[in-house]
Design a protein around this motif. Sequence first.
Motif, PDB file in Angstrom:
ATOM      1  N   THR A 161      33.337  43.727  23.473  1.00  7.12           N
ATOM      2  CA  THR A 161      33.113  44.753  24.511  1.00  7.12           C
ATOM      3  C   THR A 161      33.946  44.506  25.875  1.00  7.12           C
ATOM      4  OG1 THR A 161      31.017  45.162  23.596  1.00  7.12           O
ATOM      5  CG2 THR A 161      31.632  46.042  25.925  1.00  7.12           C
ATOM      6  N   ILE A 162      34.698  45.389  26.206  1.00  7.05           N
ATOM      7  CA  ILE A 162      35.572  44.975  27.524  1.00  7.05           C
ATOM      8  C   ILE A 162      34.573  45.166  28.673  1.00  7.05           C
ATOM      9  CG2 ILE A 162      37.476  45.923  29.154  1.00  7.05           C
ATOM     10  CD1 ILE A 162      38.848  46.937  26.472  1.00  7.05           C
ATOM     11  N   ARG A 163      34.620  44.051  29.372  1.00  9.31           N
ATOM     12  CA  ARG A 163      33.982  44.064  30.774  1.00  9.31           C
ATOM     13  C   ARG A 163      34.770  44.749  31.802  1.00  9.31           C
ATOM     14  NH1 ARG A 163      29.738  40.863  33.309  1.00  9.31           N
ATOM     15  NH2 ARG A 163      29.310  40.177  31.277  1.00  9.31           N
ATOM     16  N   TYR A 204      42.636  37.513  29.517  1.00 14.38           N
ATOM     17  CA  TYR A 204      43.946  37.959  29.206  1.00 14.38           C
ATOM     18  C   TYR A 204      44.736  38.401  30.415  1.00 14.38           C
ATOM     19  CZ  TYR A 204      42.652  38.285  24.182  1.00 14.38           C
ATOM     20  OH  TYR A 204      42.350  38.005  22.620  1.00 14.38           O
ATOM     21  N   VAL A 205      45.463  37.507  31.035  1.00 10.90           N
ATOM     22  CA  VAL A 205      45.999  37.482  32.264  1.00 10.90           C
ATOM     23  C   VAL A 205      47.636  37.644  32.037  1.00 10.90           C
ATOM     24  CG1 VAL A 205      46.336  36.772  34.556  1.00 10.90           C
ATOM     25  CG2 VAL A 205      44.490  36.147  33.408  1.00 10.90           C
ATOM     26  N   HIS A 206      48.171  38.446  33.020  1.00 12.14           N
ATOM     27  CA  HIS A 206      49.679  38.904  33.073  1.00 12.14           C
ATOM     28  C   HIS A 206      50.056  39.658  32.232  1.00 12.14           C
ATOM     29  CE1 HIS A 206      49.499  35.391  35.878  1.00 12.14           C
ATOM     30  NE2 HIS A 206      49.509  34.594  35.018  1.00 12.14           N
ATOM     31  N   TYR A 215      45.050  42.730  33.871  1.00  7.85           N
ATOM     32  CA  TYR A 215      44.388  41.659  33.029  1.00  7.85           C
ATOM     33  C   TYR A 215      43.237  42.392  32.281  1.00  7.85           C
ATOM     34  CZ  TYR A 215      40.908  41.172  36.830  1.00  7.85           C
ATOM     35  OH  TYR A 215      39.838  41.297  37.765  1.00  7.85           O
ATOM     36  N   LEU A 216      42.738  41.561  31.421  1.00  8.16           N
ATOM     37  CA  LEU A 216      41.658  42.084  30.617  1.00  8.16           C
ATOM     38  C   LEU A 216      40.577  41.153  30.047  1.00  8.16           C
ATOM     39  CD1 LEU A 216      42.006  44.558  27.365  1.00  8.16           C
ATOM     40  CD2 LEU A 216      40.479  42.219  27.379  1.00  8.16           C
ATOM     41  N   LEU A 217      39.355  41.188  30.373  1.00  7.63           N
ATOM     42  CA  LEU A 217      38.266  40.530  30.379  1.00  7.63           C
ATOM     43  C   LEU A 217      37.587  40.956  29.100  1.00  7.63           C
ATOM     44  CD1 LEU A 217      36.626  37.870  30.976  1.00  7.63           C
ATOM     45  CD2 LEU A 217      35.607  39.159  32.669  1.00  7.63           C
ATOM     46  N   LEU A 218      37.457  40.350  27.977  1.00  8.18           N
ATOM     47  CA  LEU A 218      36.543  40.814  26.684  1.00  8.18           C
ATOM     48  C   LEU A 218      35.519  39.859  26.518  1.00  8.18           C
ATOM     49  CD1 LEU A 218      36.519  42.267  23.988  1.00  8.18           C
ATOM     50  CD2 LEU A 218      37.714  40.509  23.144  1.00  8.18           C
ATOM     51  N   ASP A 219      34.390  40.523  26.604  1.00  3.24           N
ATOM     52  CA  ASP A 219      32.969  39.596  26.257  1.00  3.24           C
ATOM     53  C   ASP A 219      32.965  39.748  24.725  1.00  3.24           C
ATOM     54  OD1 ASP A 219      30.898  40.981  29.019  1.00  3.24           O
ATOM     55  OD2 ASP A 219      32.285  39.219  28.929  1.00  3.24           O
ATOM     56  N   THR A 267      37.120  55.318  31.920  1.00  2.00           N
ATOM     57  CA  THR A 267      36.923  53.874  32.364  1.00  2.00           C
ATOM     58  C   THR A 267      36.804  53.048  30.830  1.00  2.00           C
ATOM     59  OG1 THR A 267      35.213  52.015  33.044  1.00  2.00           O
ATOM     60  CG2 THR A 267      34.267  53.880  32.124  1.00  2.00           C
ATOM     61  N   LEU A 268      37.373  51.748  31.126  1.00  4.17           N
ATOM     62  CA  LEU A 268      37.372  50.938  29.930  1.00  4.17           C
ATOM     63  C   LEU A 268      36.205  49.908  29.649  1.00  4.17           C
ATOM     64  CD1 LEU A 268      41.133  50.270  29.597  1.00  4.17           C
ATOM     65  CD2 LEU A 268      40.038  51.301  27.868  1.00  4.17           C
ATOM     66  N   GLN A 269      35.413  49.994  30.661  1.00  4.33           N
ATOM     67  CA  GLN A 269      34.437  48.790  30.780  1.00  4.33           C
ATOM     68  C   GLN A 269      33.450  49.524  29.641  1.00  4.33           C
ATOM     69  OE1 GLN A 269      32.311  48.859  34.503  1.00  4.33           O
ATOM     70  NE2 GLN A 269      30.802  47.475  33.687  1.00  4.33           N
ATOM     71  N   GLY A 270      32.977  48.578  29.089  1.00  7.46           N
ATOM     72  CA  GLY A 270      32.018  49.035  27.661  1.00  7.46           C
ATOM     73  C   GLY A 270      32.739  49.537  26.349  1.00  7.46           C
ATOM     74  N   ALA A 271      34.166  49.634  26.456  1.00 11.25           N
ATOM     75  CA  ALA A 271      35.025  49.913  25.256  1.00 11.25           C
ATOM     76  C   ALA A 271      34.998  48.832  24.271  1.00 11.25           C
ATOM     77  CB  ALA A 271      36.522  50.321  25.561  1.00 11.25           C
TER      78      ALA A 271
END
Length: 626
Positions: free
Chosen positions: A138-140, A170-172, A157-161, A207-211
């Motif tokens: 899930t995307i945080r 994932y950065v840059h 950037y993307l932070l995945l739980d 929002t992408l939070q929770g996707a």
Amino acid sequence: MTRLNMRTVVLSALIATGLYVGSGVTAPVQATTPEADEPIETTVQEEIDAAQAVGTVSDYSGDVSLAGGKQAGEGEDTPIDGNGKAARKSSIDIFPIQQNARFTDTFGASRGGGTRRHLGVDVMSKQMNETYAAVSGTIRKVKNEGVHEGKYASSFYLLLDGDDGRSYFYVHLNNDTPGRPKGCDGKGGMENALSPRLVEYYNQHKTLQGARVERGEHIGYVGSSGNASCGVDHIHLEIWPAHGWDAQKRALNPYPILKAAYDTHGAPYGNNGIGNNSPKPSEPSKPEAGNKPTAEKPAAEKPAAEKPSSNSPLEGAERISSSERIGTAARLSASSFKTATTAVVVPADTYQGALLGAPLAAAHNGPVLLSETGRLSEATQKELKRLGVRNVYTVGTMPGASSGLTKAGFKVTTVDHKDPAVLANKVAELVAQSNEGKSELSAIENRHVILVSGDKNAWPDALAGSVLAATDKAPVLFTDRDTISDQTLETIKDLNPSHISVIGGTARVSDKVFKKLQSQFMLVDRLSGPGRVETALAVSSYMVSKNPSITNRVFVATSSNYPDALAAGPALAAQGGVLVLANPSGSNSAVREWISSQNGVDNLYVIGGTSVMPNATVNAIAKSAR
């Protein structure tokens, strides 16, 4: 040539030769920032060091201050080996970067004169190469979500739980216009930072939070946003032992995890992993000793560094597409059906429902349509109304969409189970009943059964198999690679098939399972090739052998991802056509040779937009049909 463009060329050349890693190169280049009109003189090595050495999470460089804290990589579940490196057993089997990726073990390297340490690994690649989810989760958070193309954003950037309890940072991700015609303009927007599905999800949910994302799913594009230097394109990847920002202080060393994942399983969607001599993993069919999966033969074609241009006009083909997969499915339906009383609606974010639903929809002379799971998508509702549909089957977990269908006045039959193999058995029974109008499974007239791997990464086989399943109205069943369940075997016996087709090579369905089927059923064959493209051609060749006129209509879809062709099965069955998969940035010699060998390819169609299947690629294929 401007100083900025010269800088980009120099850096790109260094990346291509691999000299950018620890090279100590001091050739002067230009670095610019959005805040400054004048470039700042620096060196390549200084650019690289600067891209890796900033000390706060807000700067997302992957470094944190060590003053008064633990050594980087140290944590409760992170043993340190004799060299001070975090010793971890691989927990992923997806190499998360496409094509020509290079990386070395820089985890824990000193930064800022010893005040900081590098908490990740930099996977060097090319701008607009794809990056994938290492695990399901899930995307945080996504930095600068909602900033669209043409608007400035300093970084993404993307932070995945992860479902495994870890976090993947994932950065840059790319923030520039593809190809950088005006240098590092920061105006690529989320459309060129994130995958089309995530952009679609944001546009719907704000929002992408929770996707949710699934293991191996395309999530973004490689770039040099944030504090990375323009032209030094890479993904800085961190793996944290728990969820939450505090877990970054105990970051794990990604290097042994990434290397083990590549060495064992390969990079699933690129043609190179570590270095330039790595094989191109895909959908292999020939096992190594001990029935281990093998990698696809290296491709002769050189993949493009960026998204291929879509400026050239489309010649000799017709495009069926929309801005997102749900709309594309609706347009496929509109191109194939004037009316329908029954349709199948499936989740848009996985392929299993669409594959299983293809023969069920075809048995009712209706389409497969896609929807969000939480609500009924507008494009799908409009197409259902246009067709005059009264009855809808939903296949898969989508409670919000099912509720929306009921409220909209449709009679809904829900088919769902958490185990895909069990779900397949349930849908197979409905297909049999629909074919004969009787409840007995043994009464099925067309006694052809399709068997595919239930693995989430087996989608190329699923796309090819869905068209065959829909055309023959043949139930689709799932199996594990090395074991077929007793329940699935019982379902096959109840179906009493005269013919079983296994789609995919031994890396997906082993010889052990194949021989077990042969020992119990009369005719069992395997349709496969050395890769996903060739497997799709093998399925199409089988269909042509039964009905040569079917090549009058050939549909082309990308071999890189599944969304656009999810609903192709019933649509192509209704029109009488075959599906081929093609590399959007390759020469596609196998596809062109296959098409040129057929008689009467009068109509060529491409499924999906120019971003996934460029006009130039389609035009080259179309020439083979002339």
